[in-house]
Design an enzyme around this catalytic site. Structure first.
Site, mmCIF file in Angstrom:
data_model
loop_
_atom_site.group_PDB
_atom_site.id
_atom_site.type_symbol
_atom_site.label_atom_id
_atom_site.label_comp_id
_atom_site.label_asym_id
_atom_site.label_seq_id
_atom_site.Cartn_x
_atom_site.Cartn_y
_atom_site.Cartn_z
ATOM 1 C CB SER A 322 44.812 35.404 42.771
ATOM 2 O OG SER A 322 44.421 35.519 44.093
ATOM 3 C CD1 TRP A 325 37.648 34.948 41.477
ATOM 4 C CD2 TRP A 325 38.079 35.759 43.511
ATOM 5 N NE1 TRP A 325 36.737 34.399 42.348
ATOM 6 C CE2 TRP A 325 36.984 34.884 43.603
ATOM 7 C CE3 TRP A 325 38.522 36.388 44.667
ATOM 8 C CZ2 TRP A 325 36.323 34.611 44.802
ATOM 9 C CZ3 TRP A 325 37.875 36.122 45.867
ATOM 10 C CH2 TRP A 325 36.788 35.239 45.923
ATOM 11 C CG HIS A 326 40.388 39.351 45.959
ATOM 12 N ND1 HIS A 326 41.394 38.537 45.488
ATOM 13 C CD2 HIS A 326 40.041 38.847 47.164
ATOM 14 C CE1 HIS A 326 41.642 37.593 46.387
ATOM 15 N NE2 HIS A 326 40.828 37.751 47.402
ATOM 16 N N GLY A 327 38.253 41.937 42.741
ATOM 17 C CA GLY A 327 37.448 43.101 42.395
ATOM 18 C C GLY A 327 37.946 43.794 41.153
ATOM 19 C CG PHE A 479 35.843 40.232 46.946
ATOM 20 C CD1 PHE A 479 35.981 41.534 46.481
ATOM 21 C CD2 PHE A 479 36.431 39.904 48.135
ATOM 22 C CE1 PHE A 479 36.716 42.470 47.189
ATOM 23 C CE2 PHE A 479 37.187 40.836 48.850
ATOM 24 C CZ PHE A 479 37.316 42.116 48.383
#
Lengths: 479, 331
Positions: A322, A325-327, A479
């Site tokens: 997770s 996923w953001h960066g 993102f």
């Protein structure tokens, strides 16, 4: 096209009128219009990115149909793998390629070797992580037999590219959103007014709370070495408000906009900063992503079943993925790991589902214990946000070091009374509106009508007055 | 739906009426002391001089860093400093020049490094708010005008409550001091068009733009200047190019790229270049608040050097002589 732009203020009423007055003859026409305007909305950034979303939609549309035609398990797996490879391939290529190359080089440098790698100079397509996950949910649900594939290509393409939530969510499940493209939409006054009210509240969160905090946060994080611990703490606190105002503000605008067109999107934020433990926080923060990972990653991995080690492994996997996923930065991975550490004791002690309802439901004030728990949870979240905001892990640790220094108790160098008052007022409004879908929903209860209108104009006046001089793009677009 | 549309229309009407009311209440004075309003005075001076003159232009480096009076005294030719702001863009500045030049004039173009071609619409529009003819120097468009109108209304609305908004308060306080209304104001200019409001002010202690990293590209301004030059020659106007002032510490960092730019200018620019980049490189202490704004000391040094460069240039001297003799021949 940004939600907080003049372009969007012109675009939205035009689309609204076309949708309800010109293209209202059939669902097909309305879907077709939504598809075209969604591509215009997305292409406004860079029309070349449209090719990716079109290709991704095409692949999943045809794979969905193929999946429904074959019962051969091996062939079905192959089709699913193909869809995942295409979607994750795009994501990996555009978002993570350079990160992996750099990390690889750093690892080699540690062992004394060094070389010049080939780096890609590609721009990250806006919202790729959002629509990729949305379209993947469709294929996975069809594969699992939870959803019948659609043969209506326009409806499917419009579902993938639906402009209100295309670039920053909520990440809708095909099960919830896709059927809405096949249903006759009727205009409902109350829904539309509620939509506009939620848009107004979203703009308030974004343009006033997030953008004003952003200016101070940028200054403090950039020049952290020059500020005292108390100022750095203030920077971290302001960032907590910035990220919440920014992202939940976007979600509010998206949900409100969708309502204007007769669509219901899922709630994405449910007052997360009033959570009493980290498990509750994660049920209330970016709900569409958390539940996506829960359903498509955590549960398939075994979830909370199995041995203690399997449980621990699954928790770390879901939080780290997770974060990633953001960066494409180690900061997000550390942020995810830290949240896993916060969550772990609750899960292992089976206390992760203690606080399911909103805090102090039906009451004005929380109990002392609830207030303490909320404060503790918020404090832990603020610390984790430092990693999320920092440019690198080194930067985050240096920032933390500065924050927890002797000067933590000194008077901060930057005190912006107006902003602090605004944040205080904002927190109060959120508190008193916490039992609704969004804090401002309560305004609908105000009587008589002129009082409600006065409140709307008051908020518009605040938008005009407190709007930051430098509008910021939405943080989650990256993102 | 009807009810929704009526209510939306009503809300929009009240909102629009409020905007118009705010603009009505906050009607501006006829005299504006805005920095960009100085364009009125500059063109008034340019128009009032009937004989051939020297026109200085470029970005704010020229506005802040040249003593036109000294120049006028040195060569006994009237001088007008047309320069205002780098972000007006080269296209704006060259069109402004086309509008302002008259037969026999001498133009000194002193352009900041990698000067933007198109500039900022907001600033361009500002100039035409004060000086209608400035609309000829850029392409006005209604859409951007609407955006600016709303933004200006917002600022007026804030003014009505006589306070600053949070965003405005969040700038570096030192920086805000340097954007002193006494310096960045129409009243800070002298009659030649030079900014003099900063001359007796203390340097704020830092330079904006410090650490600018140049990225090499073939500067598109070269062809724009060449095109202007062709027009100027038809008008019997002579044009000379000058490198801008720059702080020594930053100059050494950007030296390689500046050298590449210089080489491109030498090979492709049809206009005569009067100086080398090093000629206007000064210690950081000679700058006021940005890497292009000289302070009193720096301005004096640069003016002296410019007079020297002009005196040593055969072509400029020939042109000056022909102006003085009333025979404005182009070389």
């Amino acid at each position: 096209m940004l939600f907080n732009s003049i372009e969007f203020a012109i675009f939205l009423p035009i689309v609204f009128l076309l949708y309800w007055f010109i293209f209202n003859k059939s669902i097909f026409f309305q879907n077709f219009l939504l598809l075209v305007v969604s591509y215009i909305f997305y292409g406004w950034w860079d029309w070349r990115f449209l090719s990716l979303i079109i290709f991704s939609s095409l692949v999943d549309y045809f794979i969905g149909i193929k999946l429904s035609k074959t019962g051969n398990q091996r062939r079905r797996k192959l089709l699913l793998t193909a869809s995942l490879l295409v979607n994750l391939g795009f994501l990996g290529f555009f978002k993570y390629f350079n990160f992996f190359v750099d990390s690889f080089v750093e690892a080699f440098t540690l062992f004394g070797s060094s070389f010049e790698p080939t780096r890609l100079s590609v721009i990250l397509p806006v919202g790729i992580s959002f629509y990729t996950f949305q379209t993947m949910s469709y294929t996975i649900d069809v594969y699992k037999g939870k959803l019948q594939p659609t043969r209506d290509i326009i409806a499917f393409f419009a579902f993938v590219s639906f402009f209100p939530q295309l670039v920053a969510g909520p990440i809708e499940r095909a099960k919830n959103l896709l059927p809405q493209f096949s249903e006759k939409r009727r205009f409902e006054y109350d829904k539309a007014v509620d939509g506009l009210r939620q848009i107004l509240w979203g703009l308030f969160k974004k343009m006033i709370i997030a953008d004003n905090c952003a200016v101070v946060v940028d200054e403090i994080f950039f020049n952290y070495a020059e500020y005292s611990g108390s100022t750095l703490l203030m920077g971290a606190l302001f960032f907590s408000f910035q990220i919440y105002g920014d992202f939940s503000g976007y979600s509010d605008i998206a949900i409100g906009t969708a309502r204007l067109f007769g669509f219901s999107l899922m709630q994405n934020f449910a007052f997360p900063y009033f959570s009493r433990d980290m498990a509750e926080f994660w049920r209330r923060w970016h709900i569409s992503l958390s539940t996506w990972f829960r359903d498509y990653l955590y549960i398939p991995l075994g979830g909370s079943r199995g041995s203690m080690w399997a449980k621990i492994r699954n928790i770390f996997i879901i939080f780290i993925v997770s974060g990633f996923w953001h960066g494409a930065n180690w900061t997000f991975i550390v942020w995810g790991g830290l949240n896993a550490l916060y969550f772990l004791p609750l899960s292992l002690l089976n206390k992760n589902r203690t606080n399911l309802d909103i805090v102090a439901k039906g009451k004005y004030l929380p109990t002392i214990r609830e207030a303490f728990n909320m404060g503790l949870t918020f404090g832990l979240t603020v610390l984790a946000w430092v990693f999320f905001r920092a440019e690198s892990v080194t930067h985050a640790f240096a920032y933390m070091g500065g924050m927890f220094s002797d000067s933590l108790l000194s008077y901060p160098e930057i005190v912006i009374k107006n902003l602090i008052l605004l944040l205080g007022a904002f927190t109060l409004i959120e508190w008193f509106g916490r039992e609704g879908q969004y804090a401002f929903a309560n305004v609908s209860l105000l009587r008589p009508r002129p009082l409600r209108w006065f409140v709307y104009f008051f908020v518009i006046g605040l938008l005009f007055y407190f709007k930051a001089n430098q509008p910021q793009p939405f943080v989650y677009f990256q993102f | 739906m009807r009810k929704f549309l009526i209510h939306s229309f009503l809300l929009l009407t009240i909102f629009s009426a409020t905007i118009i009311l705010i603009n009505f209440i906050s009607e501006e004075d006829e005299y504006s002391s805005d920095y960009m309003a100085a364009i009125i005075d500059k063109h008034e001076r340019a128009n009032s001089i009937k004989e051939p003159k020297i026109i200085l232009t470029g970005g704010s480096n020229v506005a802040f860093g040249i003593d036109s009076e000294e120049l006028q005294k040195a060569f006994s030719i009237p001088v007008v400093n047309l320069a205002l702001h780098r972000q007006l863009g080269l296209s704006f500045i060259l069109k402004e020049l086309k509008y302002a030049i008259k037969e026999g004039d001498i133009v000194f173009l002193c352009i900041e490094y990698f000067f933007p071609g198109e500039g900022e619409y907001k600033l361009q529009r500002h100039t035409s708010d004060y000086y209608k003819e400035a609309e000829l120097f850029y392409s006005p468009n209604k859409y951007d005008d609407l955006k600016l109108y709303l933004e200006e209304t917002r600022l007026k609305y804030i003014d009505l409550f006589n306070s600053e908004n949070v965003g405005a308060k969040q700038g570096n306080p030192d920086l805000k001091d340097s954007m002193n209304p006494l310096v960045y104001s129409r009243d800070a200019f002298n009659k030649y068009g030079d900014v003099v409001g900063h001359l007796d002010k203390k340097n704020p202690g830092f330079l904006r733009g410090r650490g600018t990293v140049f990225k090499y590209r073939f500067w598109e301004g070269i062809s724009a200047i060449n095109e202007f030059y062709a027009y100027a020659r038809e008008m019997n106007v002579n044009v000379f190019y000058l490198f801008p002032p720059y702080p020594s510490s930053d100059f050494s960092k950007g030296y390689d790229i500046i050298s590449q730019l210089r080489s491109d200018l030498n090979s492709h620019l049809k206009v005569e270049i009067l100086n080398a980049p090093e000629d206007f490189v000064y210690p950081d202490s000679d700058f006021f608040d940005t890497i292009y704004h000289l302070n009193k000391n720096g301005r004096a040094k640069r003016t002296k050097k410019l007079i020297e460069l002009i005196a040593n240039s055969g072509n400029v001297q020939e042109q000056i002589r022909s102006i003085k003799s009333g025979n404005h021949a182009s070389y």
